[in-house]
Scaffold this motif. Sequence first.
Motif, PDB file in Angstrom:
ATOM      1  N   ASP A   1      32.613  12.417  26.455  1.00 25.28           N
ATOM      2  CA  ASP A   1      31.658  13.340  27.094  1.00 25.28           C
ATOM      3  C   ASP A   1      32.272  14.728  27.234  1.00 25.28           C
ATOM      4  O   ASP A   1      31.642  15.746  26.926  1.00 25.28           O
ATOM      5  N   ARG A   2      33.523  14.767  27.694  1.00 26.87           N
ATOM      6  CA  ARG A   2      34.206  16.056  27.853  1.00 26.87           C
ATOM      7  C   ARG A   2      34.435  16.723  26.499  1.00 26.87           C
ATOM      8  O   ARG A   2      34.264  17.937  26.353  1.00 26.87           O
ATOM      9  N   ASP A   3      34.790  15.918  25.500  1.00 24.76           N
ATOM     10  CA  ASP A   3      35.003  16.441  24.159  1.00 24.76           C
ATOM     11  C   ASP A   3      33.719  17.073  23.608  1.00 24.76           C
ATOM     12  O   ASP A   3      33.772  18.104  22.934  1.00 24.76           O
ATOM     13  N   LEU A   4      32.587  16.467  23.889  1.00 29.01           N
ATOM     14  CA  LEU A   4      31.303  17.035  23.462  1.00 29.01           C
ATOM     15  C   LEU A   4      31.136  18.451  24.016  1.00 29.01           C
ATOM     16  O   LEU A   4      30.773  19.377  23.278  1.00 29.01           O
ATOM     17  N   LEU A   5      31.411  18.628  25.304  1.00 24.25           N
ATOM     18  CA  LEU A   5      31.254  19.950  25.921  1.00 24.25           C
ATOM     19  C   LEU A   5      32.193  20.965  25.277  1.00 24.25           C
ATOM     20  O   LEU A   5      31.791  22.103  25.004  1.00 24.25           O
ATOM     21  N   VAL A   6      33.427  20.563  25.011  1.00 25.66           N
ATOM     22  CA  VAL A   6      34.396  21.464  24.372  1.00 25.66           C
ATOM     23  C   VAL A   6      33.921  21.838  22.971  1.00 25.66           C
ATOM     24  O   VAL A   6      33.949  23.011  22.585  1.00 25.66           O
ATOM     25  N   ARG A   7      33.453  20.868  22.207  1.00 24.47           N
ATOM     26  CA  ARG A   7      33.027  21.136  20.827  1.00 24.47           C
ATOM     27  C   ARG A   7      31.790  22.031  20.773  1.00 24.47           C
ATOM     28  O   ARG A   7      31.680  22.890  19.892  1.00 24.47           O
ATOM     29  N   VAL A   8      30.860  21.830  21.696  1.00 22.23           N
ATOM     30  CA  VAL A   8      29.668  22.688  21.720  1.00 22.23           C
ATOM     31  C   VAL A   8      30.066  24.108  22.110  1.00 22.23           C
ATOM     32  O   VAL A   8      29.570  25.080  21.544  1.00 22.23           O
ATOM     33  N   ARG A   9      30.983  24.245  23.043  1.00 21.43           N
ATOM     34  CA  ARG A   9      31.470  25.578  23.411  1.00 21.43           C
ATOM     35  C   ARG A   9      32.154  26.236  22.217  1.00 21.43           C
ATOM     36  O   ARG A   9      31.911  27.405  21.914  1.00 21.43           O
TER      37      ARG A   9
ATOM     38  N   HIS B   1      18.577  32.639  14.051  1.00 30.69           N
ATOM     39  CA  HIS B   1      18.354  31.350  14.736  1.00 30.69           C
ATOM     40  C   HIS B   1      19.658  30.864  15.372  1.00 30.69           C
ATOM     41  O   HIS B   1      19.652  30.367  16.509  1.00 30.69           O
ATOM     42  N   LEU B   2      20.767  30.981  14.644  1.00 29.42           N
ATOM     43  CA  LEU B   2      22.061  30.547  15.191  1.00 29.42           C
ATOM     44  C   LEU B   2      22.405  31.334  16.444  1.00 29.42           C
ATOM     45  O   LEU B   2      22.835  30.759  17.451  1.00 29.42           O
ATOM     46  N   VAL B   3      22.218  32.650  16.393  1.00 33.07           N
ATOM     47  CA  VAL B   3      22.537  33.496  17.553  1.00 33.07           C
ATOM     48  C   VAL B   3      21.674  33.099  18.747  1.00 33.07           C
ATOM     49  O   VAL B   3      22.183  32.868  19.852  1.00 33.07           O
ATOM     50  N   THR B   4      20.368  33.010  18.533  1.00 32.84           N
ATOM     51  CA  THR B   4      19.445  32.689  19.626  1.00 32.84           C
ATOM     52  C   THR B   4      19.730  31.314  20.228  1.00 32.84           C
ATOM     53  O   THR B   4      19.875  31.174  21.442  1.00 32.84           O
ATOM     54  N   ASP B   5      19.824  30.308  19.363  1.00 33.28           N
ATOM     55  CA  ASP B   5      20.001  28.931  19.849  1.00 33.28           C
ATOM     56  C   ASP B   5      21.370  28.721  20.494  1.00 33.28           C
ATOM     57  O   ASP B   5      21.488  28.074  21.537  1.00 33.28           O
ATOM     58  N   HIS B   6      22.422  29.269  19.876  1.00 34.17           N
ATOM     59  CA  HIS B   6      23.756  29.066  20.441  1.00 34.17           C
ATOM     60  C   HIS B   6      23.988  29.896  21.697  1.00 34.17           C
ATOM     61  O   HIS B   6      24.776  29.494  22.553  1.00 34.17           O
ATOM     62  N   THR B   7      23.309  31.014  21.834  1.00 34.57           N
ATOM     63  CA  THR B   7      23.433  31.779  23.081  1.00 34.57           C
ATOM     64  C   THR B   7      22.878  30.948  24.239  1.00 34.57           C
ATOM     65  O   THR B   7      23.505  30.851  25.299  1.00 34.57           O
ATOM     66  N   LYS B   8      21.727  30.315  24.012  1.00 37.66           N
ATOM     67  CA  LYS B   8      21.136  29.441  25.049  1.00 37.66           C
ATOM     68  C   LYS B   8      22.020  28.219  25.298  1.00 37.66           C
ATOM     69  O   LYS B   8      22.284  27.856  26.446  1.00 37.66           O
ATOM     70  N   LEU B   9      22.456  27.567  24.219  1.00 38.95           N
ATOM     71  CA  LEU B   9      23.272  26.356  24.345  1.00 38.95           C
ATOM     72  C   LEU B   9      24.612  26.668  25.006  1.00 38.95           C
ATOM     73  O   LEU B   9      25.115  25.886  25.812  1.00 38.95           O
ATOM     74  N   ASP B  10      25.179  27.826  24.683  1.00 34.76           N
ATOM     75  CA  ASP B  10      26.461  28.218  25.272  1.00 34.76           C
ATOM     76  C   ASP B  10      26.334  28.423  26.781  1.00 34.76           C
ATOM     77  O   ASP B  10      27.194  27.995  27.544  1.00 34.76           O
ATOM     78  N   ALA B  11      25.257  29.080  27.202  1.00 33.89           N
ATOM     79  CA  ALA B  11      25.039  29.273  28.647  1.00 33.89           C
ATOM     80  C   ALA B  11      24.888  27.915  29.328  1.00 33.89           C
ATOM     81  O   ALA B  11      25.443  27.678  30.410  1.00 33.89           O
ATOM     82  N   GLU B  12      24.176  27.017  28.669  1.00 34.74           N
ATOM     83  CA  GLU B  12      23.957  25.687  29.238  1.00 34.74           C
ATOM     84  C   GLU B  12      25.254  24.879  29.310  1.00 34.74           C
ATOM     85  O   GLU B  12      25.533  24.232  30.325  1.00 34.74           O
ATOM     86  N   VAL B  13      26.069  24.933  28.258  1.00 33.48           N
ATOM     87  CA  VAL B  13      27.309  24.142  28.268  1.00 33.48           C
ATOM     88  C   VAL B  13      28.286  24.688  29.308  1.00 33.48           C
ATOM     89  O   VAL B  13      28.985  23.919  29.969  1.00 33.48           O
ATOM     90  N   ARG B  14      28.331  26.010  29.480  1.00 36.38           N
ATOM     91  CA  ARG B  14      29.236  26.562  30.492  1.00 36.38           C
ATOM     92  C   ARG B  14      28.799  26.172  31.902  1.00 36.38           C
ATOM     93  O   ARG B  14      29.630  25.839  32.744  1.00 36.38           O
ATOM     94  N   GLU B  15      27.499  26.167  32.148  1.00 38.81           N
ATOM     95  CA  GLU B  15      26.992  25.762  33.467  1.00 38.81           C
ATOM     96  C   GLU B  15      27.273  24.277  33.727  1.00 38.81           C
ATOM     97  O   GLU B  15      27.727  23.894  34.806  1.00 38.81           O
ATOM     98  N   LEU B  16      27.011  23.454  32.713  1.00 41.23           N
ATOM     99  CA  LEU B  16      27.229  22.013  32.859  1.00 41.23           C
ATOM    100  C   LEU B  16      28.721  21.691  33.035  1.00 41.23           C
ATOM    101  O   LEU B  16      29.086  20.879  33.887  1.00 41.23           O
ATOM    102  N   ALA B  17      29.567  22.338  32.259  1.00 39.81           N
ATOM    103  CA  ALA B  17      31.013  22.095  32.379  1.00 39.81           C
ATOM    104  C   ALA B  17      31.517  22.495  33.757  1.00 39.81           C
ATOM    105  O   ALA B  17      32.353  21.798  34.341  1.00 39.81           O
TER     106      ALA B  17
END
Length: 200
Positions: free
Chosen positions: A53-61, A89-105
């Motif tokens: 689970d932790r590795d997933l968060l690191v890899r997405v970041r 698309h990469l910029v838009t989607d990863h900007t959202k996903l990055d904010a989400e992964v940092r909050e979740l972590a």
Amino acid sequence: MRFRFGELLVFGVFLLAAAVAVIVVVPRGEAQAGWTQTQAIQQTRWGPLSPADRDLLVRVRWAGLWEIPAGRWAQDRAASEKVKDVGMHLVTDHTKLDAEVRELAAKLGVPLPDQPNPDQRHWLDEMSASRGADFDRIFADRLRGAHGKVFTVVSAVRAGTRNELIRAFATRAVNVVMKHMSLLESTGLVDYSTLPTPSV
């Protein structure tokens, strides 16, 4: 305190086995980056948080740390309008996903990297030195290959996690990764012969 020869021999064999385990288990990019996670399962109010689970968060970041700049570069360096569109698309989607992964972590107490790993830095270096059709080819190949690798990690965690926050996040992440693989393939520039052969 004196040690007997037998004790020293056992200790030496143990150290050798530990070193071999680290070399075999820790992927090259992570070992070079000095980035490792604890192997303990941590109990949270949302369910157990495993090393996977932790590795997933690191890899997405890590994905966001190199895919956002790559997508931005596509806007000025790509020859193909399709590559530029995929980059947005990469910029838009990863900007959202990055904010989400940092909050979740932060919520789960998982430390995250703040720099791309060595492999990702190498890919960014390749892209930064290229323009036009050469950029398009490198962009499509490196990003499609990376998405294929992370897809297996994200889907495995989604299938087996016992943590409800990770399960919800992995569901969103697997959909983003699948979308990006399809978009990258739609450029017509992916060299499928460079992708790893699926195992049985």
